[in-house]
Structures are given as structure tokens and as C-alpha cells.
Scaffold this active site. Structure first.
Site, PDB file in Angstrom:
ATOM      1  N   SER A  28       1.055  -1.579   0.417  1.00 63.75           N
ATOM      2  CA  SER A  28       0.001  -0.256  -0.190  1.00 63.75           C
ATOM      3  C   SER A  28       0.762   1.287  -0.107  1.00 63.75           C
ATOM      4  O   SER A  28       2.124   1.303  -0.479  1.00 63.75           O
ATOM      5  CB  SER A  28      -0.841  -0.249   1.001  1.00 63.75           C
ATOM      6  OG  SER A  28      -1.707   0.659   1.067  1.00 63.75           O
ATOM      7  N   ASN A  29       0.303   2.406   0.722  1.00 56.87           N
ATOM      8  CA  ASN A  29       1.045   3.735   0.461  1.00 56.87           C
ATOM      9  C   ASN A  29       0.528   4.508   1.840  1.00 56.87           C
ATOM     10  O   ASN A  29      -0.664   4.107   2.320  1.00 56.87           O
ATOM     11  CB  ASN A  29       1.216   4.449  -0.557  1.00 56.87           C
ATOM     12  CG  ASN A  29      -0.763   4.641  -1.806  1.00 56.87           C
ATOM     13  OD1 ASN A  29      -1.004   5.785  -1.057  1.00 56.87           O
ATOM     14  ND2 ASN A  29      -1.064   3.669  -2.668  1.00 56.87           N
ATOM     15  N   HIS A  30       1.127   5.261   1.914  1.00 56.47           N
ATOM     16  CA  HIS A  30       0.915   6.223   3.330  1.00 56.47           C
ATOM     17  C   HIS A  30      -0.347   7.561   2.723  1.00 56.47           C
ATOM     18  O   HIS A  30      -0.532   8.233   3.424  1.00 56.47           O
ATOM     19  CB  HIS A  30       1.747   7.056   3.070  1.00 56.47           C
ATOM     20  CG  HIS A  30       2.715   6.740   4.110  1.00 56.47           C
ATOM     21  ND1 HIS A  30       2.609   5.979   5.108  1.00 56.47           N
ATOM     22  CD2 HIS A  30       4.146   6.042   3.915  1.00 56.47           C
ATOM     23  CE1 HIS A  30       3.571   5.288   5.589  1.00 56.47           C
ATOM     24  NE2 HIS A  30       4.700   5.689   5.044  1.00 56.47           N
TER      25      HIS A  30
END
Ligand code: C5P
Length: 216
Positions: A28-30
């Protein structure tokens, strides 16, 4: 009183996607989802019917917005296609570009060779897919771009590559990712305009107002 977006359907993606590696792990990512949620709220405040297709975030569903929660990029695309037709599509989500080719159905064990390589496959590009629809393309399709340098040139190129109408380009060289403020360059067919650095809520209001003007 009739609001400027009354009778319009605005479809928005927001937040990250999660791409499973196994039942307990993911890529995933931030992305916080804040900008997309703020745009959803701003469009609803101008009278639009808003559908928000959101990856996992810590945010409450915006009032008056139909919020559909998904995890993966493929689920996000399917939810977007189901929510069509729309007058406006705004792709704000930070979609994971890649996903594990074959997620394991059992938790991977570290003693195996499982983690020495993780084959990935490309996810669908939701913005490009919707921009290039032959039938039922929303009249106004807007993408986002996060860049650390050459913001304008890269945004102009992205607008062409995706086939969307507008690109809202963020300069992420500061603390924009996950932060409260945004510095925006709006790239349209007519050219580029720089907006003053402002809170994401204010940027969202400006964009919603700009959409209302474009739709007439
Ligand atoms: O290519 P890039 O990820 O930089 O493009 C960003 C824009 O494309 C954003 O509007 C994002 O929401 C959208 N996008 C998408 N599906 C993807 C990748 C990006 O809708 N798989």
C-alpha cells in the site's frame, strides 16, 4: 435555492489501495485520503450527488456522500464502473501501480523461500480507463499528479497520456503527502494556472467551484 452542482453526479476515488500478499500482509502507500474526501464534501456542499469510492483511510464518511469502501485497485475500478454514469469523474486515489501476481491464501512463512521474490503484475489504470471510455465517458474527467520537480511539464504530459481533461498537479517536494495543505497547478486544455498554497479543504472548494463553472 438551487446550488451550482444540483442535478449533477460527481464520482470520486480517494485514499490508497491495498494489494494482498497473503491474508495478513499487503502492499500500500501513505495516502491519507484527505484531499479526495475534502473534494467529495465540497462537491456535495454545492448540491451534487456524490459517490466516493475510497480505499482504507482513518477518515469518517463525509456527510451527504455515498461512500463505497474497497481495498484493491481492481475493486476500485469495478465500483467506479458500477457507479457510472457520472457528469464528473475525479481520480484522487493513490492507486497501487502493482499487485502481487498470486496472493497466497495462507500466511506465508518466513522459513520458506516465499519472500526472496514477489512477482508483481500491473494494476488497471482507473483514470485512463474512464478517460478513454468510448461510451458513457463523464463529460469532465480530472486526474491528480504528485511531482517533486518539473511539475508543469510532467502534468501536461500526464494529461495527454491519460486522456483526461484536467490535471490537478501537486508539488510534493514539501510535506503535502498526508499533510494539511496543498500547492496546486491546474492544467487544462487552455493552459496552466498556479493556485496559492492553501488548506486541502480550501483547495477542494476552489476545485468544486471551478467544476461548477465549467459545467455551466
Ligand atoms: O500515473 P500516476 O499514478 O502518476 O497518475 C496519477 C493519477 O492517475 C491520479 O489521478 C490517480 O488517481 C490516477 N490513477 C488511477 N489508477 C492507477 C494509477 C493512477 O486512477 N492505477
Amino acid at each position: 435555492m438551487t446550488e451550482p452542482l444540483t442535478g449533477r453526479h460527481v464520482l470520486i476515488t480517494a485514499g490508497p489501495t491495498r494489494e494482498p500478499i497473503d491474508p495478513v500482509r499487503f502492499i500500500s502507500n501513505h495516502s491519507s485520503g484527505r484531499q479526495g474526501y475534502a473534494i467529495a464534501a465540497a462537491c456535495a456542499a454545492l448540491g451534487a450527488r456524490v459517490t466516493l469510492v475510497a480505499g482504507p483511510t482513518a477518515l469518517p464518511d463525509p456527510d451527504g456522500v455515498e461512500t463505497i469502501h474497497i481495498e484493491t485497485a481492481r475493486d476500485m475500478l469495478a465500483a467506479v464502473e458500477t457507479a457510472l454514469p457520472a457528469d464528473v469523474f475525479i481520480a484522487v486515489a493513490a492507486v497501487a501501480d502493482w499487485r502481487p501476481a498470486e496472493p497466497a491464501d495462507r500466511k506465508l512463512k518466513l522459513d520458506k523461500a516465499s519472500f526472496s521474490s514477489l512477482p508483481l503484475v500491473e494494476n488497471p489504470d482507473i483514470l485512463k480507463t474512464i478517460s478513454q471510455l468510448k461510451a458513457g465517458r463523464p463529460g469532465l474527467v480530472i486526474g491528480f499528479a504528485a511531482e517533486t520537480h518539473d511539475v508543469e511539464a510532467l502534468a501536461i504530459a500526464k494529461r495527454k497520456r491519460k486522456g483526461c481533461d484536467w490535471i490537478v498537479a501537486n508539488d510534493v517536494s514539501g510535506d503535502v503527502m498526508g499533510g494539511a495543505e496543498n500547492a496546486v497547478l491546474l492544467v487544462t486544455e487552455a493552459g496552466s494556472e498556479a493556485w496559492d498554497r492553501a488548506e486541502k479543504g480550501r483547495i477542494a472548494e476552489q476545485l468544486a467551484a471551478r467544476i461548477a463553472t465549467a459545467l455551466g
